[in-house]
Design a protein around this motif. Structure first.
Motif, PDB file in Angstrom:
ATOM      1  N   TYR A  35      -0.012  -0.639  -9.562  1.00 48.57           N
ATOM      2  CA  TYR A  35       0.112  -2.078  -9.363  1.00 48.57           C
ATOM      3  C   TYR A  35       1.590  -2.467  -9.430  1.00 48.57           C
ATOM      4  O   TYR A  35       2.386  -1.845 -10.143  1.00 48.57           O
ATOM      5  N   PRO A  36       1.979  -3.486  -8.666  1.00 46.27           N
ATOM      6  CA  PRO A  36       3.380  -3.923  -8.698  1.00 46.27           C
ATOM      7  C   PRO A  36       3.663  -4.753  -9.939  1.00 46.27           C
ATOM      8  O   PRO A  36       2.754  -5.300 -10.575  1.00 46.27           O
TER       9      PRO A  36
ATOM     10  N   GLY B 137       7.153  -1.324  -9.921  1.00 44.26           N
ATOM     11  CA  GLY B 137       5.749  -1.241 -10.268  1.00 44.26           C
ATOM     12  C   GLY B 137       5.435  -0.062 -11.148  1.00 44.26           C
ATOM     13  O   GLY B 137       6.321   0.685 -11.595  1.00 44.26           O
ATOM     14  N   VAL B 138       4.155   0.105 -11.409  1.00 45.04           N
ATOM     15  CA  VAL B 138       3.644   1.232 -12.191  1.00 45.04           C
ATOM     16  C   VAL B 138       2.988   2.213 -11.218  1.00 45.04           C
ATOM     17  O   VAL B 138       2.106   1.824 -10.440  1.00 45.04           O
TER      18      VAL B 138
ATOM     19  N   LEU C  32       8.644   2.249 -12.361  1.00 46.88           N
ATOM     20  CA  LEU C  32       9.811   2.473 -11.509  1.00 46.88           C
ATOM     21  C   LEU C  32      10.363   1.158 -10.990  1.00 46.88           C
ATOM     22  O   LEU C  32       9.610   0.239 -10.652  1.00 46.88           O
ATOM     23  N   ASP C  33      11.687   1.083 -10.934  1.00 44.55           N
ATOM     24  CA  ASP C  33      12.348  -0.016 -10.245  1.00 44.55           C
ATOM     25  C   ASP C  33      12.494   0.339  -8.772  1.00 44.55           C
ATOM     26  O   ASP C  33      12.370   1.512  -8.378  1.00 44.55           O
TER      27      ASP C  33
ATOM     28  N   LYS D 219       0.864  -1.186   0.000  1.00 47.58           N
ATOM     29  CA  LYS D 219       0.000   0.000   0.000  1.00 47.58           C
ATOM     30  C   LYS D 219       0.899   1.234   0.000  1.00 47.58           C
ATOM     31  O   LYS D 219       1.602   1.498   0.978  1.00 47.58           O
ATOM     32  N   VAL D 220       0.901   1.965  -1.114  1.00 46.14           N
ATOM     33  CA  VAL D 220       1.792   3.121  -1.268  1.00 46.14           C
ATOM     34  C   VAL D 220       0.994   4.288  -1.834  1.00 46.14           C
ATOM     35  O   VAL D 220       0.454   4.202  -2.935  1.00 46.14           O
ATOM     36  N   ALA D 221       0.924   5.389  -1.080  1.00 46.67           N
ATOM     37  CA  ALA D 221       0.214   6.582  -1.550  1.00 46.67           C
ATOM     38  C   ALA D 221       0.614   7.771  -0.679  1.00 46.67           C
ATOM     39  O   ALA D 221       0.784   7.631   0.532  1.00 46.67           O
TER      40      ALA D 221
END
Length: 213
Positions: free
Chosen positions: A206-207, A123-124, A173-174, A73-75
């Protein structure tokens, strides 16, 4: 007497014919039983097929639930703390903007001290910014992916009371790649005390499989 005998023979013959009709079955019971067995067999096959499909769907649902649960969960959304001059800039060189007023930071991938987002997983991602400024100065903003400028917006001094710009981008991104905002040379951006007009936002869409090319 002969006539009576003939009448009796006729009546007996008629009765025997009726008995034969009664004893002869109208429906072939064995044939109908075989049809019923075949129908039950077909229904059994259909039932087993439905059971297998239901089991596959349940397995797929469990897998999707597992993926959702394991997805990071990233935001984040950040604004800027107010300054005595109520703006950042203008500067004599392009300058990184520090959005130090954190509004949301799920996953803690955004650093409000450095003003940098660091991808925790491959992920994107989606990023967006908004900028506001008074009309007495130009305003230019860019999102950087590493050292590369990704997307930008520019607002020329239009003479209107307030100017606003925004832009967004989807990035792949990596792990460890950084994203941040720059203010263009000789431009400025408004910093308000309450309304957070100027913001920097990003989140994981999404990853991606880390083994994929």
């Amino acid at each position: 007497m002969a006539l009576f005998q003939l009448f009796l023979i006729s009546v007996l013959g008629s009765c025997m014919a009726q008995d034969e009709d009664i004893m002869t079955p109208v429906v072939n019971i064995y044939s109908e039983l075989e049809k019923l067995k075949a129908s039950i067999k077909g229904l059994t096959v259909d039932l087993n097929t439905a059971k297998n499909e239901l089991a596959e769907q349940k397995s797929l649902i469990r897998e999707l639930q597992k993926q959702i649960k394991e997805t990071p969960k990233v935001a984040f959304t950040a604004s800027m703390s107010s300054t005595p001059s109520a703006h950042r800039g203008p500067f004599s060189s392009e300058t990184k903007l520090i959005f130090d007023k954190v509004l949301t930071n799920i996953g803690n991938a955004y650093d409000p001290v450095k003003g940098v987002f660091t991808a925790p997983v491959k992920g994107v991602y989606y990023f967006r910014y908004s900028g506001a400024a008074f009309s007495s100065q130009d305003m230019g903003l860019s999102i950087f992916k590493g050292t590369a400028r990704f997307v930008s917006s520019y607002e020329y001094n239009s003479g209107e009371r307030n100017d606003q710009i925004s832009n967004g981008a989807v990035m792949e991104l990596d792990v460890g790649e950084e994203v941040y905002m720059n203010l263009w040379i000789r431009t400025w951006i408004f910093v308000d005390r309450r309304y957070n007009y100027s913001t920097f936002t990003g989140y994981l869409l999404y990853p991606l499989d880390s083994t994929s090319v």
